[in-house]
Design a protein around this motif. Structure first.
Motif, PDB file in Angstrom:
ATOM      1  N   GLU A 264      21.834 -10.286  -0.232  1.00 11.30           N
ATOM      2  CA  GLU A 264      21.380  -9.081   0.136  1.00 11.30           C
ATOM      3  C   GLU A 264      21.318  -8.972   1.808  1.00 11.30           C
ATOM      4  OE1 GLU A 264      18.768 -10.733  -3.175  1.00 11.30           O
ATOM      5  OE2 GLU A 264      19.033 -11.169  -0.776  1.00 11.30           O
ATOM      6  N   GLU A 265      21.918  -7.676   2.323  1.00 13.85           N
ATOM      7  CA  GLU A 265      22.172  -7.349   3.382  1.00 13.85           C
ATOM      8  C   GLU A 265      21.841  -5.850   3.782  1.00 13.85           C
ATOM      9  OE1 GLU A 265      25.474  -8.112   7.202  1.00 13.85           O
ATOM     10  OE2 GLU A 265      25.245  -9.496   5.547  1.00 13.85           O
ATOM     11  N   GLY A 266      20.881  -5.511   4.449  1.00 15.80           N
ATOM     12  CA  GLY A 266      20.723  -3.933   4.859  1.00 15.80           C
ATOM     13  C   GLY A 266      19.329  -3.749   4.587  1.00 15.80           C
ATOM     14  N   THR A 267      19.092  -2.881   3.792  1.00 12.33           N
ATOM     15  CA  THR A 267      17.387  -2.425   3.631  1.00 12.33           C
ATOM     16  C   THR A 267      17.074  -2.499   2.200  1.00 12.33           C
ATOM     17  OG1 THR A 267      17.625  -0.697   5.329  1.00 12.33           O
ATOM     18  CG2 THR A 267      15.918  -0.524   4.027  1.00 12.33           C
ATOM     19  N   LEU A 268      15.842  -2.986   2.053  1.00  9.03           N
ATOM     20  CA  LEU A 268      15.302  -3.175   0.707  1.00  9.03           C
ATOM     21  C   LEU A 268      13.889  -2.566   0.874  1.00  9.03           C
ATOM     22  CD1 LEU A 268      16.899  -6.348  -1.018  1.00  9.03           C
ATOM     23  CD2 LEU A 268      17.054  -3.941  -1.467  1.00  9.03           C
ATOM     24  N   TRP A 269      12.926  -2.952  -0.009  1.00  4.29           N
ATOM     25  CA  TRP A 269      11.623  -2.636   0.348  1.00  4.29           C
ATOM     26  C   TRP A 269      10.592  -3.386  -0.778  1.00  4.29           C
ATOM     27  CZ3 TRP A 269       8.600   1.702  -2.816  1.00  4.29           C
ATOM     28  CH2 TRP A 269       9.346   2.127  -3.991  1.00  4.29           C
ATOM     29  N   TRP A 270       9.287  -3.414  -0.246  1.00  8.04           N
ATOM     30  CA  TRP A 270       8.285  -4.093  -1.180  1.00  8.04           C
ATOM     31  C   TRP A 270       7.234  -3.060  -1.627  1.00  8.04           C
ATOM     32  CZ3 TRP A 270       3.533  -3.303   0.550  1.00  8.04           C
ATOM     33  CH2 TRP A 270       3.348  -2.958   1.850  1.00  8.04           C
ATOM     34  N   HIS A 271       6.792  -3.121  -2.968  1.00 10.11           N
ATOM     35  CA  HIS A 271       5.631  -2.393  -3.470  1.00 10.11           C
ATOM     36  C   HIS A 271       4.971  -2.833  -4.297  1.00 10.11           C
ATOM     37  CE1 HIS A 271       7.831  -1.293  -7.143  1.00 10.11           C
ATOM     38  NE2 HIS A 271       9.080  -1.423  -6.520  1.00 10.11           N
ATOM     39  N   ALA A 272       3.820  -2.204  -4.487  1.00  9.98           N
ATOM     40  CA  ALA A 272       2.789  -2.548  -5.622  1.00  9.98           C
ATOM     41  C   ALA A 272       3.390  -2.403  -6.873  1.00  9.98           C
ATOM     42  CB  ALA A 272       1.497  -1.865  -5.321  1.00  9.98           C
ATOM     43  N   HIS A 273       3.166  -3.363  -7.751  1.00  9.42           N
ATOM     44  CA  HIS A 273       3.691  -2.899  -9.189  1.00  9.42           C
ATOM     45  C   HIS A 273       2.669  -3.143 -10.254  1.00  9.42           C
ATOM     46  CE1 HIS A 273       7.124  -2.661 -11.945  1.00  9.42           C
ATOM     47  NE2 HIS A 273       7.953  -3.175 -11.123  1.00  9.42           N
ATOM     48  N   SER A 274       1.578  -2.468  -9.751  1.00 13.20           N
ATOM     49  CA  SER A 274       0.551  -2.353 -11.103  1.00 13.20           C
ATOM     50  C   SER A 274      -0.110  -0.919 -11.085  1.00 13.20           C
ATOM     51  CB  SER A 274      -0.641  -3.285 -10.724  1.00 13.20           C
ATOM     52  OG  SER A 274      -0.790  -3.245  -9.269  1.00 13.20           O
ATOM     53  N   ASP A 275      -0.157  -0.366 -12.123  1.00 11.48           N
ATOM     54  CA  ASP A 275      -0.719   1.015 -12.309  1.00 11.48           C
ATOM     55  C   ASP A 275       0.294   1.896 -11.224  1.00 11.48           C
ATOM     56  OD1 ASP A 275      -2.613   0.196 -14.154  1.00 11.48           O
ATOM     57  OD2 ASP A 275      -4.130   0.012 -12.745  1.00 11.48           O
ATOM     58  N   TRP A 276      -0.498   2.759 -10.533  1.00 12.70           N
ATOM     59  CA  TRP A 276       0.258   3.708  -9.412  1.00 12.70           C
ATOM     60  C   TRP A 276      -0.026   3.507  -8.211  1.00 12.70           C
ATOM     61  CZ3 TRP A 276       1.025   9.525 -10.603  1.00 12.70           C
ATOM     62  CH2 TRP A 276       1.976   9.726 -11.883  1.00 12.70           C
ATOM     63  N   SER A 277      -0.430   2.094  -7.814  1.00 10.17           N
ATOM     64  CA  SER A 277      -0.895   1.732  -6.578  1.00 10.17           C
ATOM     65  C   SER A 277       0.271   1.730  -5.367  1.00 10.17           C
ATOM     66  CB  SER A 277      -1.281   0.278  -6.742  1.00 10.17           C
ATOM     67  OG  SER A 277      -2.379   0.065  -7.405  1.00 10.17           O
ATOM     68  N   ARG A 278       1.659   1.884  -5.881  1.00 10.35           N
ATOM     69  CA  ARG A 278       2.600   1.724  -5.165  1.00 10.35           C
ATOM     70  C   ARG A 278       2.564   2.970  -4.390  1.00 10.35           C
ATOM     71  NH1 ARG A 278       7.539   4.217  -5.855  1.00 10.35           N
ATOM     72  NH2 ARG A 278       8.016   5.036  -8.019  1.00 10.35           N
ATOM     73  N   ALA A 279       2.164   4.169  -4.672  1.00 12.79           N
ATOM     74  CA  ALA A 279       2.197   5.524  -4.124  1.00 12.79           C
ATOM     75  C   ALA A 279       1.800   5.092  -2.553  1.00 12.79           C
ATOM     76  CB  ALA A 279       1.304   6.466  -4.642  1.00 12.79           C
ATOM     77  N   THR A 280       0.937   4.278  -2.316  1.00 15.58           N
ATOM     78  CA  THR A 280       0.703   3.903  -0.949  1.00 15.58           C
ATOM     79  C   THR A 280       0.698   2.623  -0.394  1.00 15.58           C
ATOM     80  OG1 THR A 280      -1.760   3.832  -1.823  1.00 15.58           O
ATOM     81  CG2 THR A 280      -1.103   5.909  -0.911  1.00 15.58           C
ATOM     82  N   VAL A 281       0.904   1.725  -1.514  1.00 16.99           N
ATOM     83  CA  VAL A 281       1.057   0.440  -1.137  1.00 16.99           C
ATOM     84  C   VAL A 281       2.655  -0.006  -1.109  1.00 16.99           C
ATOM     85  CG1 VAL A 281       0.653  -2.035  -1.796  1.00 16.99           C
ATOM     86  CG2 VAL A 281      -0.997  -0.319  -2.078  1.00 16.99           C
ATOM     87  N   HIS A 282       3.375   0.317   0.103  1.00 18.20           N
ATOM     88  CA  HIS A 282       4.610   0.102   0.020  1.00 18.20           C
ATOM     89  C   HIS A 282       5.191  -0.028   1.558  1.00 18.20           C
ATOM     90  CE1 HIS A 282       4.648   4.511  -0.258  1.00 18.20           C
ATOM     91  NE2 HIS A 282       5.222   4.450   1.040  1.00 18.20           N
ATOM     92  N   GLY A 283       6.422  -0.680   1.839  1.00 18.10           N
ATOM     93  CA  GLY A 283       6.969  -0.771   3.020  1.00 18.10           C
ATOM     94  C   GLY A 283       8.266  -1.328   3.032  1.00 18.10           C
ATOM     95  N   PRO A 284       9.042  -1.076   4.349  1.00 22.49           N
ATOM     96  CA  PRO A 284      10.426  -1.676   4.272  1.00 22.49           C
ATOM     97  C   PRO A 284      10.795  -3.049   4.355  1.00 22.49           C
ATOM     98  CG  PRO A 284       9.564  -0.832   6.517  1.00 22.49           C
ATOM     99  CD  PRO A 284       8.442  -0.761   5.511  1.00 22.49           C
ATOM    100  N   ILE A 285      11.696  -3.522   3.984  1.00 23.32           N
ATOM    101  CA  ILE A 285      12.283  -4.785   4.316  1.00 23.32           C
ATOM    102  C   ILE A 285      13.750  -4.716   5.199  1.00 23.32           C
ATOM    103  CG2 ILE A 285      13.036  -6.939   3.381  1.00 23.32           C
ATOM    104  CD1 ILE A 285      11.482  -6.483   0.766  1.00 23.32           C
ATOM    105  N   TYR A 286      13.890  -5.145   6.097  1.00 27.27           N
ATOM    106  CA  TYR A 286      14.952  -5.184   6.964  1.00 27.27           C
ATOM    107  C   TYR A 286      15.711  -6.608   6.867  1.00 27.27           C
ATOM    108  CZ  TYR A 286      12.875  -1.393   9.965  1.00 27.27           C
ATOM    109  OH  TYR A 286      12.101  -0.395  10.293  1.00 27.27           O
ATOM    110  N   ILE A 287      17.127  -6.486   6.551  1.00 30.17           N
ATOM    111  CA  ILE A 287      17.595  -7.678   6.236  1.00 30.17           C
ATOM    112  C   ILE A 287      18.901  -7.938   7.243  1.00 30.17           C
ATOM    113  CG2 ILE A 287      18.704  -9.336   4.635  1.00 30.17           C
ATOM    114  CD1 ILE A 287      17.356  -7.679   2.527  1.00 30.17           C
ATOM    115  N   TYR A 288      18.928  -8.427   8.200  1.00 26.54           N
ATOM    116  CA  TYR A 288      19.768  -8.506   9.221  1.00 26.54           C
ATOM    117  C   TYR A 288      21.091  -9.555   8.755  1.00 26.54           C
ATOM    118  CZ  TYR A 288      16.321  -6.240  12.114  1.00 26.54           C
ATOM    119  OH  TYR A 288      15.308  -5.522  12.515  1.00 26.54           O
TER     120      TYR A 288
END
Length: 572
Positions: free
Chosen positions: A123-147
């Motif tokens: 991977e190279e570029g942008t990905l992200w992380w997030h919750a993967h249970s019920d609907w928690s990911r609506a507010t539990v998420h953020g970016p991943i920068y891959i240089y």
């Protein structure tokens, strides 16, 4: 005095943001601490508690070099179970910390912790992380920068001077747990969000939101790397910037041929790396904006528009920004004109598209209904005709087990899942017809998986149907990047449609938009042993069962074999 303090605070925040735009590749690290906890946030004139990581919404950025391995200590200080998924990170031979609840792990219970190993590879570029249970990911998420890899030649184009995360999301005034439990209990559709957001802010067009609108100060003549993430729960989105073109150069952390466009169409789960050249009149301000692309007839959705502001060197604080062009919400022609124009960059991508396919899969993806359960009042079942909503792949609505499938596979535990997910639809009919028999609406329930031999070449055709409510579906596969080789409208024709596949420069993605009343075809090599989830990334459809699981068997060599689990796997 109060005015002076407010002005000083605003200037400080602008200075802080300018520093945050500087390339931060030097701030990569190998260990992170994620504390999942509630925090109070005010949006749309009201304040509520939301689940966050480290009190931030959106959550903190992870920054790595290509090929790094990092560790994230996840501490659950919330009230409910949680898991974290590293979306688009292929995690070679490491499904144990991929994150989907009851698929590769049991959830992290309140008061417990889990040290997650994240293995980056191609991977190279942008990905992200997030919750993967019920609907928690609506507010539990953020970016991943891959240089680019350390000591490499870097980007295949002149390096941009600045980088900026643009995280698109949704906001509900109501408590999200209540939104989730209410629509699951009622069997109806969930309440629509009250706002679309850019970097957690609704923008100028919503009540009580103007002061918090995200602002990007730019310098004329500079180039900005926008790391765009669609973290929305249920909305494919159009996005554009007034009077500025966007140049796409990577999709789902895989390089593409450069594509200059006035707008993009991005689905939940997808990421796009885009260059913005600050080359317009510096005396003006400009909106960036996003709103839904939604095609389901009679399917309600949040049709509001979120905005952020681009201004040159803090000029013209009081001027009115110009508004960009955005296609109409049901403009399928514009959506797929953009989507189909994306081309892979074979010289920069790590995988060639398989030509000799050993495993063919055609799967329907459908919204369905079940009859109202026995003993319930028909009025309590709020899908059409007093039914409850479901969703399926090849007529199977997935039933999530209460212990994880990966552990059951590794330790040969019976009764958790069944093999035999069908390679072709069990019922053949006019999938995209306007008038379909009601008996086709009812799927079967089951926890069926598809087993793949290590190294097999796989083609999957996702066939949308018009059962209950036809709509576009963003389909995501964990553990793989796949080549998107074709799209079409109507029913897939096995004799005719493969002749039009793009096998020369198909883009590599981890999430593909299947068009309404149409199909999409992908290919990949099954060289990542373990258990990997495949599902629709519209969360209401995932909640209703539009998912299945690939189990990729071990190869012969030691580096083709699934290792044992880490010692601190969360208990069920």
């Amino acid at each position: 005095m109060k005015m002076l303090l407010l002005g000083t605070k605003k200037m400080f925040l602008q200075i802080l943001w300018c520093f945050s735009l500087i390339s931060l590749s030097s701030q990569t690290r190998s260990h992170y601490n994620f504390v999942v906890r509630e925090a109070r946030y005010t949006r749309l004139c009201s304040t509520k508690s939301i689940l966050t990581v480290n009190g931030k919404f959106p959550g903190p950025a992870i920054k790595v070099y290509k090929g790094d391995t990092i560790y994230v200590n996840v501490h659950n200080r919330g009230k409910n179970n949680i898991t974290i998924h590293w979306h688009g990170v292929k995690q070679p031979r490491n499904p144990w910390t991929d994150g989907p609840e009851y698929i590769t792990q049991c959830p992290i219970q309140p008061g417990r912790s889990f040290r997650q190993k994240i293995v980056f590879s191609t991977e190279e570029g942008t990905l992200w992380w997030h919750a993967h249970s019920d609907w928690s990911r609506a507010t539990v998420h953020g970016p991943i920068y891959i240089y680019p890899k350390k000591n490499s030649s870097g980007y295949p184009f002149p390096k941009p001077q600045y980088e900026v995360p643009i995280i698109l999301g949704e906001w509900w005034k109501s408590d999200l747990n209540k939104v989730f439990t209410q629509f699951i209990k009622s069997g109806g559709a969930p309440n629509n969000s009250d706002a679309v957001t850019i970097n957690g802010q609704p923008g100028d067009l919503y009540n009580c939101s103007q002061s918090g609108t995200f602002k990007l100060n730019v310098e004329h003549g500079k180039t900005y790397h926008l790391r765009i993430i669609n973290a929305a729960m249920n909305l494919i989105l159009f996005f554009s910037v007034s009077k500025h073109n966007l140049t796409l150069f990577a999709h789902d952390a895989m390089y593409t041929k450069e594509l200059t466009t006035s707008y993009i169409c991005i689905a939940p789960g997808q990421t796009m790396d885009v260059l913005l050249h600050a080359n317009q009149n510096p005396n003006n301000k400009y909106y960036m904006a996003a709103r839904a692309y939604s095609t389901g007839v009679g399917v309600p959705f949040d049709n509001s528009t979120t905005t952020a502001i681009i201004q040159y060197n803090n000029n013209n604080e009081n001027s009115t920004p110009s508004f960009p062009f955005l296609p109409s919400p049901n403009d399928t022609k514009s959506a797929f004109a953009f989507i189909r124009s994306i081309r892979g960059y074979p010289e920069e991508n790590p995988f060639t598209c398989p030509l000799n396919i050993k495993t063919h899969i055609v799967t329907t993806i459908s919204v369905n209904t079940f009859p109202c359960p026995r003993g319930r009042s028909p009025s309590s079942c709020q899908a059409p005709n007093s039914t409850i909503f479901a969703a399926s792949m090849n007529n199977i609505s997935f039933v999530t087990p209460r212990t994880d499938i990966l552990e059951a596979y590794y330790y040969h535990i019976n009764g958790v899942y069944r093999k035999g997910f069908p390679s072709f639809p069990p019922y053949v009919f006019n999938f995209t017809g306007d008038f379909l028999p009601l008996e086709l609406n009812i799927p079967k329930r089951g926890t069926k998986v598809k087993v793949l031999k290590y190294g097999s070449t796989v083609e999957v055709v996702f066939q949308g149907t018009n059962l209950v409510a036809g709509i576009d579906h963003p389909m995501h596969i964990h553990g793989f990047s796949f080549h998107v080789i074709g799209y079409g409208f109507g029913n897939f024709n096995r004799s005719r449609d493969p002749k039009n596949y793009n096998l020369v420069d198909p883009p590599l993605q981890n999430t593909v938009i299947v068009p309404i009343k149409g199909w999409a075809a992908i290919r990949f090599r099954a060289t990542n042993p373990g258990v990997w989830l495949m599902h629709c990334h519209l969360d209401r459809h995932l909640s209703w069962g539009m998912e299945t699981v690939f189990i990729v068997k071990n190869g012969k060599a030691s580096n083709e074999t699934l290792p044992p689990p880490p010692p601190d796997m969360p208990p069920c």
